[in-house]
Design a protein around this motif. Structure first.
Motif, PDB file in Angstrom:
ATOM      1  N   THR A 226       2.518  21.243  -5.869  1.00 46.62           N
ATOM      2  CA  THR A 226       2.776  19.808  -5.732  1.00 46.62           C
ATOM      3  C   THR A 226       1.557  19.192  -5.076  1.00 46.62           C
ATOM      4  N   GLU A 227       1.005  18.150  -5.695  1.00 46.09           N
ATOM      5  CA  GLU A 227      -0.236  17.543  -5.238  1.00 46.09           C
ATOM      6  C   GLU A 227       0.030  16.111  -4.747  1.00 46.09           C
ATOM      7  N   PRO A 228      -0.012  15.872  -3.426  1.00 44.62           N
ATOM      8  CA  PRO A 228       0.174  14.501  -2.920  1.00 44.62           C
ATOM      9  C   PRO A 228      -1.142  13.713  -3.006  1.00 44.62           C
ATOM     10  N   TYR A 229      -1.212  12.758  -3.912  1.00 47.31           N
ATOM     11  CA  TYR A 229      -2.396  11.919  -4.055  1.00 47.31           C
ATOM     12  C   TYR A 229      -2.395  10.847  -2.965  1.00 47.31           C
ATOM     13  N   ALA A 230      -3.542  10.624  -2.358  1.00 50.63           N
ATOM     14  CA  ALA A 230      -3.653   9.577  -1.335  1.00 50.63           C
ATOM     15  C   ALA A 230      -5.071   9.013  -1.324  1.00 50.63           C
ATOM     16  N   ILE A 231      -5.192   7.792  -0.860  1.00 51.08           N
ATOM     17  CA  ILE A 231      -6.491   7.131  -0.738  1.00 51.08           C
ATOM     18  C   ILE A 231      -7.248   7.752   0.431  1.00 51.08           C
ATOM     19  N   MET A 232      -8.510   8.095   0.198  1.00 52.33           N
ATOM     20  CA  MET A 232      -9.372   8.644   1.250  1.00 52.33           C
ATOM     21  C   MET A 232     -10.089   7.530   1.988  1.00 52.33           C
ATOM     22  N   LEU A 233     -10.383   7.777   3.267  1.00 56.63           N
ATOM     23  CA  LEU A 233     -11.179   6.852   4.068  1.00 56.63           C
ATOM     24  C   LEU A 233     -11.994   7.661   5.076  1.00 56.63           C
ATOM     25  N   PRO A 234     -13.045   7.076   5.633  1.00 60.63           N
ATOM     26  CA  PRO A 234     -13.898   7.821   6.572  1.00 60.63           C
ATOM     27  C   PRO A 234     -13.104   8.358   7.760  1.00 60.63           C
ATOM     28  N   LYS A 235     -13.491   9.524   8.225  1.00 59.28           N
ATOM     29  CA  LYS A 235     -12.786  10.192   9.313  1.00 59.28           C
ATOM     30  C   LYS A 235     -13.265   9.671  10.675  1.00 59.28           C
ATOM     31  N   GLY A 236     -12.351   9.643  11.631  1.00 61.71           N
ATOM     32  CA  GLY A 236     -12.722   9.350  13.007  1.00 61.71           C
ATOM     33  C   GLY A 236     -12.717   7.892  13.397  1.00 61.71           C
ATOM     34  N   ASP A 237     -11.991   7.054  12.666  1.00 60.53           N
ATOM     35  CA  ASP A 237     -11.907   5.632  12.999  1.00 60.53           C
ATOM     36  C   ASP A 237     -10.430   5.244  13.073  1.00 60.53           C
ATOM     37  N   PRO A 238      -9.785   5.452  14.230  1.00 58.61           N
ATOM     38  CA  PRO A 238      -8.341   5.209  14.342  1.00 58.61           C
ATOM     39  C   PRO A 238      -7.932   3.768  14.069  1.00 58.61           C
ATOM     40  N   ALA A 239      -8.770   2.797  14.446  1.00 56.13           N
ATOM     41  CA  ALA A 239      -8.410   1.391  14.227  1.00 56.13           C
ATOM     42  C   ALA A 239      -8.376   1.070  12.732  1.00 56.13           C
ATOM     43  N   TYR A 240      -9.372   1.542  12.025  1.00 59.19           N
ATOM     44  CA  TYR A 240      -9.436   1.302  10.579  1.00 59.19           C
ATOM     45  C   TYR A 240      -8.302   2.034   9.864  1.00 59.19           C
ATOM     46  N   LYS A 241      -8.074   3.276  10.245  1.00 59.41           N
ATOM     47  CA  LYS A 241      -6.990   4.041   9.611  1.00 59.41           C
ATOM     48  C   LYS A 241      -5.634   3.408   9.874  1.00 59.41           C
ATOM     49  N   ALA A 242      -5.420   2.914  11.088  1.00 60.84           N
ATOM     50  CA  ALA A 242      -4.144   2.276  11.418  1.00 60.84           C
ATOM     51  C   ALA A 242      -3.903   1.059  10.533  1.00 60.84           C
ATOM     52  N   LEU A 243      -4.966   0.299  10.271  1.00 59.05           N
ATOM     53  CA  LEU A 243      -4.847  -0.882   9.412  1.00 59.05           C
ATOM     54  C   LEU A 243      -4.475  -0.459   7.989  1.00 59.05           C
ATOM     55  N   VAL A 244      -5.175   0.567   7.477  1.00 57.63           N
ATOM     56  CA  VAL A 244      -4.903   1.042   6.112  1.00 57.63           C
ATOM     57  C   VAL A 244      -3.483   1.595   6.022  1.00 57.63           C
ATOM     58  N   ASP A 245      -3.074   2.414   6.997  1.00 61.03           N
ATOM     59  CA  ASP A 245      -1.721   2.981   6.997  1.00 61.03           C
ATOM     60  C   ASP A 245      -0.655   1.886   7.070  1.00 61.03           C
ATOM     61  N   ARG A 246      -0.924   0.890   7.897  1.00 57.75           N
ATOM     62  CA  ARG A 246       0.038  -0.197   8.061  1.00 57.75           C
ATOM     63  C   ARG A 246       0.251  -0.953   6.748  1.00 57.75           C
ATOM     64  N   GLU A 247      -0.837  -1.202   6.020  1.00 59.94           N
ATOM     65  CA  GLU A 247      -0.716  -1.919   4.754  1.00 59.94           C
ATOM     66  C   GLU A 247      -0.025  -1.058   3.696  1.00 59.94           C
ATOM     67  N   MET A 248      -0.336   0.240   3.650  1.00 58.70           N
ATOM     68  CA  MET A 248       0.358   1.110   2.711  1.00 58.70           C
ATOM     69  C   MET A 248       1.853   1.163   3.029  1.00 58.70           C
ATOM     70  N   GLY A 249       2.184   1.207   4.315  1.00 57.57           N
ATOM     71  CA  GLY A 249       3.586   1.186   4.712  1.00 57.57           C
ATOM     72  C   GLY A 249       4.273  -0.095   4.274  1.00 57.57           C
ATOM     73  N   ARG A 250       3.582  -1.219   4.418  1.00 59.57           N
ATOM     74  CA  ARG A 250       4.145  -2.508   4.002  1.00 59.57           C
ATOM     75  C   ARG A 250       4.383  -2.535   2.495  1.00 59.57           C
ATOM     76  N   ILE A 251       3.408  -2.039   1.718  1.00 55.40           N
ATOM     77  CA  ILE A 251       3.535  -2.005   0.260  1.00 55.40           C
ATOM     78  C   ILE A 251       4.777  -1.219  -0.154  1.00 55.40           C
ATOM     79  N   ILE A 252       5.037  -0.128   0.553  1.00 47.19           N
ATOM     80  CA  ILE A 252       6.202   0.704   0.250  1.00 47.19           C
ATOM     81  C   ILE A 252       7.496   0.025   0.698  1.00 47.19           C
ATOM     82  N   HIS A 253       7.536  -0.426   1.945  1.00 48.69           N
ATOM     83  CA  HIS A 253       8.773  -1.013   2.488  1.00 48.69           C
ATOM     84  C   HIS A 253       9.149  -2.307   1.772  1.00 48.69           C
ATOM     85  N   ASP A 254       8.166  -3.072   1.309  1.00 50.49           N
ATOM     86  CA  ASP A 254       8.455  -4.328   0.608  1.00 50.49           C
ATOM     87  C   ASP A 254       8.769  -4.120  -0.869  1.00 50.49           C
TER      88      ASP A 254
END
Length: 298
Positions: A226-254
């Protein structure tokens, strides 16, 4: 010269990680200053990321990245955010993100432990299974039928490793070939250079649907992984990752993820001559959307 070579190697690795982190931590600042976000795309990963008839990147993952880009624009309070595109292949996509040459990779990349050493992933946008596409006339139905056959996969993907992990390559005496991209790999099956193309099932469905004679090919074999596809982003930037995760969560929940899925997997696609994949959402992916997370088991 270091007397303790182990210490020297450790220091070099530490400096490399620190340099990577320093680059990553500036992602939002870089986007704000340049008023540009750079999206890495694939040229032939239909329907996730590919070039349309006008040579413009389109696809399911591209649509998701554009929504994330809009969230970045709002977060940074920019009146306008330019979208730059950079093409990537299976072989160089991780390097492009890890080096900061792109801010998001919009394609069909599996989130796994080995890759997480160099890049970060957001919440999965698809769950695929490794199978194979073959010529119907060859009567290949499952992995044991590949004994002494030639098998192709795309360079830089996880598919051959799945076969090797199961001991299939050695025990069946397969010859493994590599294509530069998915189109080249499938062409080897079309040209009878290879007997089977092993890849994630959804990509194989796309290639079959766009073939000159779709009925000449079949997607077969018990799922290897089973292969979980996900968007990649640069490592080591918690603020940027939090923003990306938050928007992906919104896309799913909405519920926007379901509309996008219907658009790309269940409806006629205009820039593909109204081609329809007719691929219902799988049980594992549907269940994963109930509890969105970037955490996967492998």
């Amino acid at each position: 010269m270091w007397r303790n070579s182990g210490y020297g190697v450790a220091l070099a690795l530490l400096l490399s990680v620190m340099a990577t982190a320093a680059r990553a931590e500036d992602v939002l600042a870089k986007i704000r200053d340049s008023k540009t976000i750079t999206l890495a795309y694939r040229e032939a990963s239909f329907p996730f990321s590919y070039l349309d008839q006008d040579k413009k990147p389109v696809g399911y993952a591209i649509d998701l990245c554009l929504k994330i880009a809009d969230a970045v624009k709002q977060q940074l309070k920019l009146p306008q955010l330019n979208i730059a595109y950079v093409p990537v292949t299976s072989s160089n996509r991780i390097d492009v993100i890890a080096s900061g040459k792109a801010d998001l990779e919009c394609g069909s990349t599996t989130n796994n432990a080995e890759r997480r050493k160099r890049v970060d992933f957001t919440i999965a946008h698809f769950m695929a299974s490794s199978r194979m596409i073959v010529r119907v006339d060859d009567k290949i139905k499952n992995w044991p039928d590949l004994r002494n056959k030639k098998v192709v996969t795309t360079k830089g993907t996880t598919s051959v490793k799945s076969l090797e992990d199961r001991g299939q390559v050695r025990s069946l005496n397969m010859t493994v070939l590599e294509g530069h991209d998915h189109n080249e790999s499938f062409k080897m099956v079309e040209d009878k250079t290879a007997d089977a193309f092993v890849m994630d099932d959804v990509l194989l469905y796309g290639l079959k649907a766009t073939a000159k004679n779709p009925a000449a090919y079949a997607i077969v074999g018990e799922p290897l992984t089973t292969e979980p596809y996900a968007i990649m982003l640069p490592k080591g930037d918690p603020a940027y990752k939090a923003l990306v995760d938050r928007e992906m969560g919104r896309i799913i929940h909405d519920g926007e993820i379901y509309k996008l899925y219907t658009k790309w997997f269940l409806s006629p696609i205009p820039n593909k001559n109204n081609l329809t994949l007719n691929m219902p959402m799988g049980y594992l992916f549907r269940e994963s959307l109930r509890f969105p997370s970037d955490q996967v088991g492998n």
